[in-house]
Motif scaffolding. Structure first.
Motif, short mmCIF file in Angstrom:
data_model
loop_
_atom_site.label_atom_id
_atom_site.label_comp_id
_atom_site.label_asym_id
_atom_site.label_seq_id
_atom_site.Cartn_x
_atom_site.Cartn_y
_atom_site.Cartn_z
N ARG A 185 0.31 63.14 -62.07
CA ARG A 185 -0.15 63.61 -63.38
C ARG A 185 -0.30 62.44 -64.35
N TYR A 244 -3.89 71.07 -66.95
CA TYR A 244 -3.19 71.45 -65.73
C TYR A 244 -2.82 72.94 -65.77
N TRP A 296 0.39 74.00 -63.54
CA TRP A 296 1.51 73.05 -63.51
C TRP A 296 2.85 73.79 -63.61
#
Length: 233
Positions: free
Chosen positions: A120, A136, A139
């Protein structure tokens, strides 16, 4: 260079380009963005290994990638890189591709990453360098629950590649479902987030129709075992 960030369109929605591997994680992330009232997905961007004419790392044929994008109803933007590609060559090719999207008013790229903080951080840095923001959508999800919900939602996918240092070759070609979860060694992440395996999604709620595939031959290159997926019909 302009400061990276979301650029809303005239409706107040943020235009998003989906970083697309063709696999389950990016597909679920895409599905959530397509359902979001705050985002407009303007296309898919995929790195393709020129030497093999396949999706990089996943090893899936470009013909299936094209069928997948058509079934999803989204423009496909391919970024061609060589085999054994260095970071410098990859970043240059990606930067050139992203510049066109940024200039067209899309400054956000979504990724299907689940928990690898170093990946990331790398993506955040690369996007910022190109005047883009990273998003994201999935995530932090629990990876076992992720696969269970993937199956329950009606997604269908097959494993296209396994890392033989982490998983037996017999898993190549397996479906992504609860039966797979039951058979995976305990040290293997249920989503293969550590690179244990990669997949290709051929049906799901965001598909206008399935992408028909059949299993082809198994090929080993170094530590990776690929199960060829062939267009059916």
């Amino acid at each position: 260079m302009d400061k990276p960030g979301a650029i809303p369109d005239g409706t107040g929605m943020t235009k998003v380009l989906m970083s697309w591997s063709g696999g389950k994680d990016s597909c679920v992330a895409l599905d959530e963005l397509l359902r979001s009232p705050d985002h407009e997905v303007v296309g898919l961007i995929t790195t393709v290994t020129r030497d093999y004419d396949r999706i990089s790392i996943h090893g899936v044929r470009r013909s299936l990638l094209a069928q997948q994008a058509e079934a999803l109803g989204l423009p496909l933007h391919e970024v061609f890189i060589p085999a054994e590609c260095s970071n410098e060559v990859y970043e240059a090719a990606m930067g050139e591709a992203l510049a066109g999207h940024r200039d067209a008013g899309c400054a956000t790229v979504a990724f299907g990453d689940l928990f690898l903080a170093d990946i990331r951080a790398y993506r955040d840095t690369l996007m910022a360098r190109n005047g883009m923001a990273a998003l994201y959508p999935v995530w932090g999800r629990d990876t076992r629950a992720f696969v269970e919900r993937f199956e329950d939602a009606g997604f269908r996918a097959a494993i296209s590649c396994v890392d033989l240092d982490r998983l037996d070759a017999s898993f190549a070609g397996r479906s992504i479902d609860r039966a797979l979860l039951a058979d995976l060694p305990p040290e293997v992440d249920p989503c293969g987030e550590n690179g244990e395996f990669h997949s290709f999604v051929f049906d799901g709620p965001c598909f206008a129709h399935p992408v028909p595939v059949v299993l082809g031959e198994t090929v080993t290159r170094g530590r990776f075992c690929f199960r060829d997926l062939l267009p059916a019909g």
